[in-house]
Scaffold this motif. Structure first.
Motif, PDB file in Angstrom:
ATOM      1  N   LEU A  21      -0.842   7.384  -7.100  1.00 29.87           N
ATOM      2  CA  LEU A  21      -0.780   5.412  -6.333  1.00 29.87           C
ATOM      3  C   LEU A  21      -0.372   5.158  -7.524  1.00 29.87           C
ATOM      4  O   LEU A  21       0.920   4.291  -7.144  1.00 29.87           O
ATOM      5  CB  LEU A  21      -1.681   4.789  -5.859  1.00 29.87           C
ATOM      6  N   GLY A  22      -0.809   4.725  -8.397  1.00 29.72           N
ATOM      7  CA  GLY A  22      -0.651   4.058 -10.060  1.00 29.72           C
ATOM      8  C   GLY A  22       1.353   3.893 -10.621  1.00 29.72           C
ATOM      9  O   GLY A  22       2.151   3.223 -10.444  1.00 29.72           O
ATOM     10  N   ASN A  23       1.089   5.309 -10.609  1.00 34.57           N
ATOM     11  CA  ASN A  23       2.464   5.822 -11.123  1.00 34.57           C
ATOM     12  C   ASN A  23       3.615   5.104  -9.897  1.00 34.57           C
ATOM     13  O   ASN A  23       4.783   4.544  -9.750  1.00 34.57           O
ATOM     14  CB  ASN A  23       2.720   7.558 -11.206  1.00 34.57           C
ATOM     15  N   VAL A 254       1.322  -1.991  -0.387  1.00 37.51           N
ATOM     16  CA  VAL A 254       1.855  -1.186   0.084  1.00 37.51           C
ATOM     17  C   VAL A 254       1.695  -1.825   1.675  1.00 37.51           C
ATOM     18  O   VAL A 254       2.874  -1.300   2.511  1.00 37.51           O
ATOM     19  CB  VAL A 254       0.797  -0.188   0.535  1.00 37.51           C
ATOM     20  N   THR A 255       2.153  -2.909   1.358  1.00 35.69           N
ATOM     21  CA  THR A 255       2.610  -3.952   2.838  1.00 35.69           C
ATOM     22  C   THR A 255       3.698  -4.801   3.266  1.00 35.69           C
ATOM     23  O   THR A 255       4.201  -5.440   3.476  1.00 35.69           O
ATOM     24  CB  THR A 255       1.308  -4.479   3.762  1.00 35.69           C
ATOM     25  N   VAL A 282      -3.295   2.229   3.039  1.00 32.45           N
ATOM     26  CA  VAL A 282      -2.085   3.130   2.127  1.00 32.45           C
ATOM     27  C   VAL A 282      -2.130   4.394   2.783  1.00 32.45           C
ATOM     28  O   VAL A 282      -0.941   5.340   2.372  1.00 32.45           O
ATOM     29  CB  VAL A 282      -3.158   3.355   0.948  1.00 32.45           C
ATOM     30  N   VAL A 283      -3.495   4.141   3.447  1.00 29.26           N
ATOM     31  CA  VAL A 283      -2.984   5.253   4.230  1.00 29.26           C
ATOM     32  C   VAL A 283      -1.318   5.934   5.397  1.00 29.26           C
ATOM     33  O   VAL A 283      -0.432   6.425   5.072  1.00 29.26           O
ATOM     34  CB  VAL A 283      -4.417   6.261   5.135  1.00 29.26           C
ATOM     35  N   GLU A 284      -2.009   4.352   5.662  1.00 31.33           N
ATOM     36  CA  GLU A 284      -0.255   4.497   6.634  1.00 31.33           C
ATOM     37  C   GLU A 284       1.305   4.282   6.155  1.00 31.33           C
ATOM     38  O   GLU A 284       1.649   5.009   5.854  1.00 31.33           O
ATOM     39  CB  GLU A 284      -0.328   3.260   7.571  1.00 31.33           C
ATOM     40  N   HIS A 285       0.412   3.899   5.130  1.00 33.59           N
ATOM     41  CA  HIS A 285       2.442   4.113   3.724  1.00 33.59           C
ATOM     42  C   HIS A 285       2.542   4.619   2.842  1.00 33.59           C
ATOM     43  O   HIS A 285       3.737   5.949   3.555  1.00 33.59           O
ATOM     44  CB  HIS A 285       2.060   3.042   2.464  1.00 33.59           C
TER      45      HIS A 285
END
Ligand code: TRP
Length: 335
Positions: A21-23, A254-255, A282-285
């Motif tokens: 997620l960082g990348n 993410v939002t 995060v999951v939704e994104h």
């Protein structure tokens, strides 16, 4: 703007493991937004990857997966160039030439080499040492104007500029000297268990520290639920609150919310509720990206076609620069 007038931006990522997620939030997500304004090259740096020992089958798979992921996040292989480094022979050729224009003294100063040499003490190979030269070639072959770089690659871009300048001062204007591209927005995402250090895909000592782009939704939610916080109860930014600040940053990223909006969203919330909301966001994104990744990776023929087309387009540009360089250094020219 016609595509001739647009500046060239070059980015690449190594296919060494599933991106985190960082990348994604720190780099890949921004790449997508560059496409409107620039002519983009998106490389899979598999030649860099073999500076540390790789399992061949895995490396090949990861290379294809990274191309699928590029497609899944919305990089456009028609308007721009998505390609695999080893498919363009010019990279290997120019790297040798540039090696002869790079001083050992310069390479000796590279902090990443020192770090990697310490980490892979049993395999301190010459490729690891000349890694920045290969990378300089990546950038210079395409006459790139800009390179988005994080802190860890800044020194490599500096040496690239030095090599280009040196070559140009001997032979005339052969290379465009690239500038760093600093994204307007860009998140520096830290580890969930160790928020003092960057969340990196290779840091696998603690499985809960890193969220991977392709983690299942429940895995993502659980990792975020287990993220370290502090003994306080307040949801705010602060140097004394690295864990909470990091989760707020992830949420903003993410939002597409601002830090103030994020803090506002969680007024009066407890840590448990806060983490659940961040996890959900995060999951939704990631959901649509994960779905597209699945589709692309199931269509191997398409992905390989993208790779082959990309290699052709990249080779065409790279060979123009390479041919100039070969002429300059005195390789044979055939009539
Ligand atoms: N070395 C970069 C990294 O590990 C990847 C890379 C290879 C790169 N060639 C590049 C990045 C050229 C920017 C430009 O992150």
């Amino acid at each position: 703007m016609s595509s001739e007038k647009k500046k060239v931006i070059y980015s690449a990522m190594q296919p060494s493991g599933v991106p985190s997620l960082g990348n994604y939030l720190g780099a890949l997500k921004n790449w997508k937004n560059l496409q409107e304004e620039y002519n983009c090259l998106f490389g899979v740096a598999n030649m860099h990857a073999i500076t540390v020992r790789q399992d061949p089958t895995e490396l090949r798979q990861r290379t294809r997966d990274l191309v699928s992921l590029f497609l899944a996040i919305g990089l456009d292989p028609e308007e721009h160039i998505i390609y695999v480094q080893s498919d363009v022979r010019a990279h290997a050729e120019i790297a040798w030439i540039l090696n002869c224009f790079t001083y050992m003294g310069e390479l000796n100063r590279m902090t990443q080499f020192k770090d990697k040499a310490a980490k892979h003490a049993d395999n301190i190979n010459a490729g690891l040492y000349t890694y920045p030269v290969l990378m300089a070639g990546d950038i210079l072959l395409y006459q790139s104007d800009l390179v988005p770089v994080g802190a860890d690659q800044k020194q490599h871009l500096e040496i690239c500029r030095d090599i280009a300048g040196r070559f140009n001062s001997i032979y005339g204007d052969v290379f465009k000297v690239p500038e760093p591209y600093i994204p307007k927005v860009g998140a520096r995402i830290m580890g969930l268990q160790n928020p003092e250090r960057k969340m990196s895909k290779s840091e696998s000592d603690n499985l809960n520290n890193v969220v991977y782009i392709l983690d299942e939704p429940n895995v993502i939610a659980n990792k975020i639920k287990r993220a370290v916080t502090d003994s306080d109860t307040e949801i705010r930014y602060g140097e004394d609150k690295p864990g909470i600040s990091n989760l707020l940053n992830i949420y903003c990223s993410v939002t597409d919310k601002t830090p103030d909006e994020a803090v506002n969203d969680f007024k009066g919330c407890g840590y448990g509720e806060f983490k659940k909301s961040v996890g959900d966001a995060v999951v939704e994104h990631m959901r649509p990206i994960q779905e597209k990744f699945k589709e692309y990776s199931a269509d191997r023929a398409y992905v390989e076609r993208v790779m082959q087309n990309g290699a052709e387009k990249a080779s065409y540009i790279a060979n123009k620069t390479l041919n100039k360089v070969k002429k300059k250094v005195g390789y044979p020219i055939y009539k």
